[in-house]
Write a protein that holds these residues in place. Structure first.
Motif, PDB file in Angstrom:
ATOM      1  N   ASN A   6       3.801  -3.069 -12.785  1.00 15.05           N
ATOM      2  CA  ASN A   6       3.156  -4.051 -11.910  1.00 15.05           C
ATOM      3  C   ASN A   6       3.788  -4.031 -10.517  1.00 15.05           C
ATOM      4  O   ASN A   6       4.882  -3.488 -10.327  1.00 15.05           O
ATOM      5  CB  ASN A   6       3.302  -5.466 -12.497  1.00 15.05           C
ATOM      6  N   ALA A   7       3.106  -4.655  -9.562  1.00  9.54           N
ATOM      7  CA  ALA A   7       3.595  -4.711  -8.178  1.00  9.54           C
ATOM      8  C   ALA A   7       4.972  -5.363  -8.088  1.00  9.54           C
ATOM      9  O   ALA A   7       5.778  -5.005  -7.224  1.00  9.54           O
ATOM     10  CB  ALA A   7       2.594  -5.453  -7.299  1.00  9.54           C
ATOM     11  N   GLY A  23     -10.431  -1.732 -10.075  1.00  5.51           N
ATOM     12  CA  GLY A  23     -10.013  -3.093  -9.792  1.00  5.51           C
ATOM     13  C   GLY A  23      -9.221  -3.756 -10.906  1.00  5.51           C
ATOM     14  O   GLY A  23      -8.620  -4.801 -10.687  1.00  5.51           O
ATOM     15  N   ASP A  38      -5.724   0.065 -13.200  1.00  4.39           N
ATOM     16  CA  ASP A  38      -6.224   0.860 -12.074  1.00  4.39           C
ATOM     17  C   ASP A  38      -5.318   0.650 -10.862  1.00  4.39           C
ATOM     18  O   ASP A  38      -4.850   1.619 -10.250  1.00  4.39           O
ATOM     19  CB  ASP A  38      -7.664   0.449 -11.756  1.00  4.39           C
ATOM     20  N   LYS A  39      -5.028  -0.582 -10.528  1.00  2.00           N
ATOM     21  CA  LYS A  39      -4.169  -0.878  -9.376  1.00  2.00           C
ATOM     22  C   LYS A  39      -2.764  -0.318  -9.586  1.00  2.00           C
ATOM     23  O   LYS A  39      -2.187   0.284  -8.685  1.00  2.00           O
ATOM     24  CB  LYS A  39      -4.112  -2.388  -9.145  1.00  2.00           C
ATOM     25  N   ASN A  40      -2.224  -0.534 -10.783  1.00  2.00           N
ATOM     26  CA  ASN A  40      -0.864  -0.066 -11.066  1.00  2.00           C
ATOM     27  C   ASN A  40      -0.752   1.453 -10.992  1.00  2.00           C
ATOM     28  O   ASN A  40       0.202   1.986 -10.432  1.00  2.00           O
ATOM     29  CB  ASN A  40      -0.406  -0.545 -12.445  1.00  2.00           C
ATOM     30  N   ARG A  69      -2.607   3.600  -9.370  1.00  2.75           N
ATOM     31  CA  ARG A  69      -2.779   4.100  -8.002  1.00  2.75           C
ATOM     32  C   ARG A  69      -1.512   3.877  -7.174  1.00  2.75           C
ATOM     33  O   ARG A  69      -1.150   4.699  -6.342  1.00  2.75           O
ATOM     34  CB  ARG A  69      -3.969   3.427  -7.329  1.00  2.75           C
ATOM     35  N   ARG A  70      -0.846   2.745  -7.409  1.00  2.00           N
ATOM     36  CA  ARG A  70       0.346   2.401  -6.645  1.00  2.00           C
ATOM     37  C   ARG A  70       1.584   3.169  -7.138  1.00  2.00           C
ATOM     38  O   ARG A  70       2.376   3.677  -6.348  1.00  2.00           O
ATOM     39  CB  ARG A  70       0.604   0.889  -6.735  1.00  2.00           C
TER      40      ARG A  70
END
Length: 132
Positions: free
Chosen positions: A25-26, A51, A55-57, A59-60
């Motif tokens: 996670n961020a 989204g 997906d967010k994790n 990509r980051r």
């Protein structure tokens, strides 16, 4: 890249095994999701709606871990540490339909939401551990 031992390829190909996918996670904490997956002969492919948290994790932070347990023997499993090598929307709809066929026996993914865009992640194994 680390190879999956031949004795465990069935977990990635013919068995209806789920993978527990760990992402970051961020805030740096781990996040684990059970996912459908397939194997292209050298890499693991998963699919997500754009989204979502995974997906967010992914990509980051492309570093991932997966644990794939034999559905018939919990003491037989493959653990993979790797990295996301590719992210694409191209072919992602067909991929989720193929996974639906594998896991549900349905030709089309039945849980698609209106306006949902799919994305496919290809993961290259760096380290593989097996048991069983």
């Amino acid at each position: 890249m680390s190879a999956i031992p031949e004795a465990f390829i069935d977990l990635l190909t013919t068995k209806k095994a789920f993978a527990s996918l760990a992402t970051i996670n961020a805030d740096g904490t781990p996040q684990v999701t059970r996912v459908w997956f397939d194997w292209d002969g050298s890499r693991i492919r998963i699919n997500s709606a754009m989204g979502r948290v995974k997906d967010k994790n992914l990509r980051r932070t492309p570093a991932v871990a997966l644990s794939i347990m034999d559905p018939e023997n919990a003491y037989r499993y493959v653990q993979v540490k790797g990295r996301v090598a590719a992210v694409t929307e191209s072919g992602a709809d067909a991929h989720i339909d193929a996974l639906s066929k594998k896991y549900l026996g349905q030709d089309r993914y039945p849980y698609r939401k209106p306006g949902e865009a799919r994305v496919m992640f290809t993961i290259t194994p760096d380290r593989v551990q097996t048991m069983g």
